[in-house]
Design an enzyme around this catalytic site. Structure first.
Site, PDB file in Angstrom:
ATOM      1  N   SER A  47       0.857  -1.187   0.000  1.00 20.32           N
ATOM      2  CA  SER A  47       0.000   0.000   0.000  1.00 20.32           C
ATOM      3  C   SER A  47       0.891   1.234   0.000  1.00 20.32           C
ATOM      4  O   SER A  47       2.080   1.168   0.341  1.00 20.32           O
ATOM      5  CB  SER A  47      -0.876  -0.005   1.259  1.00 20.32           C
ATOM      6  OG  SER A  47      -1.444   1.254   1.516  1.00 20.32           O
ATOM      7  N   TYR A  69      -2.246  -1.040  11.271  1.00 18.70           N
ATOM      8  CA  TYR A  69      -2.421  -1.518   9.890  1.00 18.70           C
ATOM      9  C   TYR A  69      -1.209  -1.136   9.051  1.00 18.70           C
ATOM     10  O   TYR A  69      -0.650  -1.962   8.312  1.00 18.70           O
ATOM     11  CB  TYR A  69      -3.689  -0.914   9.289  1.00 18.70           C
ATOM     12  CG  TYR A  69      -3.756  -1.004   7.783  1.00 18.70           C
ATOM     13  CD1 TYR A  69      -4.010  -2.217   7.139  1.00 18.70           C
ATOM     14  CD2 TYR A  69      -3.550   0.130   6.987  1.00 18.70           C
ATOM     15  CE1 TYR A  69      -4.054  -2.294   5.757  1.00 18.70           C
ATOM     16  CE2 TYR A  69      -3.592   0.061   5.612  1.00 18.70           C
ATOM     17  CZ  TYR A  69      -3.844  -1.156   4.997  1.00 18.70           C
ATOM     18  OH  TYR A  69      -3.875  -1.234   3.624  1.00 18.70           O
TER      19      TYR A  69
END
Length: 289
Positions: A140, A153
């Site tokens: 990401s 996360y």
């Protein structure tokens, strides 16, 4: 005998029964291109549309060793080995560092990091035996930096980046290639509509105003058809699937595939700005407590 082309994709469905955007798009794209695709997830009901397309669907929970082993064994029996592993399974834990119960942090790492690590270990013997294989790690933009409210996360994505770099060098002697996918924010992915959607594990009101701002900020990525503002710089799941296909077909795949303008710009900017200026940018751009 030709190396296996069987593709194993994790995390195509979740407990909620919904198929994930990138997982579903990737499964469909590769299936339509002629790859033997095994789309997996925790909830088979969420994979019914893919099964109707002719894609093989399997129940796999990346926190459950037995289900992972069964999937790899089946593919090995049918194709000789897993030819391509796409480590897509993940979810986003929302919460501040000081207030998130550690049991939730453990669950986050079990899915986003330990699960993909174990699945990778399970497919490697077959790939080594055939001296060929591709492993795609779905990272990401937040594998490059961190912001308030999603630190745990983001930590899993940072960890994924690190082990991917180690793994790529360790398996190169067997012709196995490892690529990292780093998308900019994906339209419709992990987008809350209310604070309740964040599933926060604390009743503390220390950050109540922050979470309201957090939800409003993410609203820019909610509209998929006609995004506005920041949403126009986000990427679509179909674009991510297209890049995944490049990563598994290129003779010499890139180490990192950065998708979208934000992820391409922010890495170099951080190096140029320095830590203090970079933090000032993050403070101004992202919601803050």
């Amino acid at each position: 005998m030709s190396p296996s082309r069987a593709v194993l994709i994790t995390g195509v469905s979740s407990h909620s029964g919904r198929s994930s955007g990138t997982g579903r798009a990737t499964a469909l794209r590769l299936h339509r291109a002629g790859w033997p695709v095994y789309a997996t997830g925790r909830n088979l009901d969420g994979l019914k549309d893919l099964a109707e397309e002719g894609i093989t669907t399997l129940r796999v929970d990346v926190t459950d060793e037995e289900s992972m082993t069964a999937a790899v064994d089946r593919i090995t029996e049918e194709h000789g080995a897993v030819g391509v592993l796409i480590n897509n399974a993940a979810y986003s834990l929302n919460g501040t560092i000081g207030e998130t119960p550690l049991e939730q942090v453990h669950r986050q790492f079990e899915t986003n990091f330990f699960g993909l690590s174990r699945m990778t270990q399970l497919v490697l013997p077959g790939m080594r035996e055939q001296r060929s294989g591709r492993i795609v790690m779905m990272s990401s933009i937040f594998g490059l930096f961190a912001t308030p409210g999603r630190g745990y996360y983001q930590a899993t994505k940072h960890a994924l980046e690190a082990i991917s770099d180690s793994l790529r060098l360790e398996v190169a002697p067997w012709g196995i290639k490892v690529a990292i996918i780093e998308p900019s924010p994906i339209l419709g992915s992990f987008v809350p509509t209310t604070v309740g959607d964040l599933d926060l594990a604390t009743d503390s009101d220390l950050y109540a105003d922050f979470w309201e701002r957090f939800v409003r900020w993410h609203g820019a990525y909610r509209e998929v058809d006609r995004p506005k503002g920041r949403g126009r710089t986000a990427v679509r799941a179909a674009r991510v699937a297209e890049v995944v296909e490049k990563a598994i077909t290129a003779r010499r795949p890139r180490i990192r595939y950065r998708i979208g303008i934000p992820v391409r710009l922010l890495g170099p900017q951080r190096a140029i700005f320095g830590d203090r200026a970079w933090e000032a940018f993050v403070t101004r751009f992202f919601p803050q407590p």
